[in-house]
Structure formats: structure tokens, C-alpha cells
Design a protein around this motif. Sequence first.
Motif, short mmCIF file in Angstrom:
data_model
loop_
_atom_site.label_atom_id
_atom_site.label_comp_id
_atom_site.label_asym_id
_atom_site.label_seq_id
_atom_site.Cartn_x
_atom_site.Cartn_y
_atom_site.Cartn_z
N PHE A 94 74.42 50.54 62.50
CA PHE A 94 74.14 50.18 63.90
C PHE A 94 75.51 50.50 64.78
O PHE A 94 76.51 49.99 64.63
CB PHE A 94 73.58 48.96 64.22
N THR A 95 75.31 51.35 65.80
CA THR A 95 76.53 51.70 66.67
C THR A 95 76.11 51.65 68.17
O THR A 95 74.79 51.62 68.39
CB THR A 95 77.01 52.98 66.30
N GLN A 96 77.12 51.83 68.80
CA GLN A 96 76.59 51.93 70.64
C GLN A 96 75.80 53.10 70.85
O GLN A 96 74.88 52.96 71.71
CB GLN A 96 78.09 51.82 71.23
N SER A 97 75.96 54.22 70.11
CA SER A 97 75.20 55.52 70.33
C SER A 97 73.92 55.18 70.02
O SER A 97 72.96 55.65 70.74
CB SER A 97 75.88 56.18 69.84
N LYS A 98 73.67 54.38 68.91
CA LYS A 98 72.18 54.12 68.44
C LYS A 98 71.82 53.17 69.66
O LYS A 98 70.53 53.40 69.87
CB LYS A 98 72.38 53.36 66.99
N ALA A 99 72.40 52.18 69.87
CA ALA A 99 71.89 51.20 71.01
C ALA A 99 71.12 52.02 72.08
O ALA A 99 70.30 51.96 72.80
CB ALA A 99 72.92 50.08 71.41
N GLU A 100 72.11 52.89 72.56
CA GLU A 100 71.79 53.89 73.92
C GLU A 100 70.62 54.59 73.55
O GLU A 100 69.62 54.67 74.28
CB GLU A 100 73.24 54.63 74.15
#
Length: 246
Positions: A94-100
Amino acid sequence: MKIDVLTLFPEMFTGVFNDSILKRAQASGAVELNTVNFREFSENKHKKVDDYPYGGGAGMLLTAQPIFDAVESVCQAGETKPRIILMCPQGERFTQSKAEELSKEEHLIFICGHYEGFDERIREYLVTDELSLGDYVLTGGELAAMVMTDAVVRLLPDVLGKQESHEDDSFSTGLLEFPQYTRPVDFRGMVVPEVLISGNHKRIEQWRHEQSLYRTYQRRPDLLESRSLTEKEKQLIDQFKALKND
């Protein structure tokens, strides 16, 4: 956005979902958060949701029927298929880009595992994503679902008040966030950098970008490997390397 969390321990989410930003996001109508105890969907007379794995082995597996039925119960007729996310240590990091990416969806369903794992048919025929917080194993998926929910909801429009509140977050730009300061200018001899109190917004923006690049170079150089660097950024990194070698 609507977020449903399938879990055997819905009480774990009470404090997290009813405080701070998540509470405000629900009050404003930006998100609807629900927990669903999938044990209630078990067709077993004792409400069992786990069983021994075929072929033997240690531990118990979550069975398919309660989870399939619980997912079907929260899906609305006619809606586009929601993102159905399995909390799994084998999943994508899980990464910030996945959160976005997830913040642009209308409906998310998180499935929190427990015991030794899942019946493989849940993974193969039901879920759209498998996500993991990192290379370690938790006793259940609840903590991971809380973290991911928080990371996604704070990105929804107006949840943080100002769009800029998260645009400069670490990882949102591909770099770590720049250093920040507040009053007083001089605290016990530790002074705020002069550029930040200069009033020159162009210089401040340039300083912040350089500091983000330097902090990323120092702490997470791996992030720079996947970044398309400008000529100016390449020059700055060469300067950072020279300073390091002095």
C-alpha cells in the motif's frame, strides 16, 4: 464515497471511525463508513466461519460462503462493481499513489482476514485487489483496514479543508515533504531559515523543492530511482553527493 469493512471484530473500529478526521468526514457527508460482521452471514448452525484446509496443514482458513454473502449484502443493485480489497500480507504494498487511486472510487469494500488465511476462491473469484501494509504479518486485517481507510478518506474533496493540505504530503509528489516551522522565529537559539520569513514566495517554493529533494536523497534514495529527474534536480543531487563525500 461508501466504505464497508468486513470483519469479525467490528468493535475495534468504534474509536477510529468516530474521532478526528474520519468523524468529520462522515458528518460532512463526504464518506459513509460501515462495519459488517461477516459471522452473521454464516449458514453454519454454530456460526462458524473457519474450517480445516484440504490436504492438511496448520491453522484454520476462513470459508468462502460467509464472505461472499456479506459482500453481496453491501453491494447495491445496478452499481458498478466496487473495489473489493483483501487485506493480505501477499498483496501489493500500500502506497500514497494507491491511496490516491482508491480515493477516486465510489465504493470500497475491505475484507479483514483472521486465522491462517482465506479459502483461495475468495482471492480468485471475489476480490479486485490484494493489499498489504508491509512485509510483516498481523493477527488480522483490521489495523491495516483502519490505516488504509484513513489514508484514502483524507484525500476526498474538502475533508481536510484545503486541497493543498495533502498535495505536499510525503510521497504525493514522489518526494518526501520539506521541513516546516512555526512561531517563534528564534526558539532557544534554534532559528527558522531566513528564506521562510523573507516573503519571497518564489524563493520559498524553490527552497522547499530543494529541501524535499535533499531529504529524499538522504532518507529514501530508492524513490529517486523511479522519478524522472529534471536537469536542475540532477545537478542538485550531484551537489548533495559532493557534500556527502567531503
